[in-house]
Design a protein around this motif. Structure first.
Motif, PDB file in Angstrom:
ATOM      1  N   THR A  93       0.842  -1.202   0.000  1.00  0.00           N
ATOM      2  CA  THR A  93       0.000   0.000   0.000  1.00  0.00           C
ATOM      3  C   THR A  93       0.876   1.250   0.000  1.00  0.00           C
ATOM      4  OG1 THR A  93      -1.713  -1.186   1.220  1.00  0.00           O
ATOM      5  CG2 THR A  93      -1.854   1.203   1.229  1.00  0.00           C
ATOM      6  N   PHE A  96       2.297   1.612  -3.392  1.00  0.00           N
ATOM      7  CA  PHE A  96       1.273   2.057  -4.323  1.00  0.00           C
ATOM      8  C   PHE A  96       1.035   3.556  -4.218  1.00  0.00           C
ATOM      9  CE2 PHE A  96      -3.234   3.101  -4.887  1.00  0.00           C
ATOM     10  CZ  PHE A  96      -3.378   2.816  -6.244  1.00  0.00           C
ATOM     11  N   PHE A  97       0.877   4.050  -2.978  1.00  0.00           N
ATOM     12  CA  PHE A  97       0.629   5.483  -2.809  1.00  0.00           C
ATOM     13  C   PHE A  97       1.848   6.331  -3.190  1.00  0.00           C
ATOM     14  CE2 PHE A  97      -2.965   4.173  -0.034  1.00  0.00           C
ATOM     15  CZ  PHE A  97      -3.966   4.852  -0.706  1.00  0.00           C
ATOM     16  N   ARG A  99       3.963   5.616  -5.602  1.00  0.00           N
ATOM     17  CA  ARG A  99       3.952   5.693  -7.069  1.00  0.00           C
ATOM     18  C   ARG A  99       2.805   6.579  -7.557  1.00  0.00           C
ATOM     19  NH1 ARG A  99       3.828  -0.322  -8.863  1.00  0.00           N
ATOM     20  NH2 ARG A  99       2.583  -0.274  -7.037  1.00  0.00           N
ATOM     21  N   LEU A 100       1.664   6.479  -6.840  1.00  0.00           N
ATOM     22  CA  LEU A 100       0.505   7.268  -7.248  1.00  0.00           C
ATOM     23  C   LEU A 100       0.775   8.754  -7.085  1.00  0.00           C
ATOM     24  CD1 LEU A 100      -2.506   7.243  -8.153  1.00  0.00           C
ATOM     25  CD2 LEU A 100      -3.091   7.192  -5.717  1.00  0.00           C
ATOM     26  N   PHE A 101       1.359   9.143  -5.989  1.00  0.00           N
ATOM     27  CA  PHE A 101       1.603  10.568  -5.749  1.00  0.00           C
ATOM     28  C   PHE A 101       3.023  10.989  -6.093  1.00  0.00           C
ATOM     29  CE2 PHE A 101      -1.935   9.541  -2.808  1.00  0.00           C
ATOM     30  CZ  PHE A 101      -2.891  10.366  -3.364  1.00  0.00           C
TER      31      PHE A 101
END
Length: 103
Positions: A93, A96-97, A99-101
């Motif tokens: 998680t 993921f965050f 890479r997302l932000f």
């Protein structure tokens, strides 16, 4: 002769009364003995049942301890597995965050 017959009759009556008393006493003693034997048999049976109940209780206690031990092992394994899954999910998680932000 009448006097002898009268005395013999009285003696026979008294003897009969004494025999009835003796038979009654013997009957009471036999009833006491039978009662005592019955009580002893009942006590013996109660002791047997008590011993059997103790054995069954010991077996149940032993089995319950075994089951509790196995359950605690499984719970410890489950908790360890859950912690590993949590850590893995936390890492994924976070990744993921990031890479997302873009951080």
């Amino acid at each position: 002769m009448d006097n002898i017959m009268e005395k013999a009759s009285e003696l026979a009556g008294e003897t009969g009364e004494h025999l009835v008393d003796i038979v009654e006493d013997v009957k009471e003693k036999v009833e006491e003995i039978i009662s005592d034997e019955s009580i002893q048999k009942a006590k013996g049976k109660a002791n047997e049942l008590t011993n059997e109940a103790k054995e069954v209780l010991e077996n149940i206690t032993e089995k319950a301890s075994e089951v509790a031990g196995e359950a605690s092992e499984h719970i410890a394994d489950f908790a360890e597995d859950a912690n590993e899954e949590f850590q893995e999910t936390k890492t994924k998680t976070k990744s993921f965050f990031q890479r997302l932000f873009g951080k």
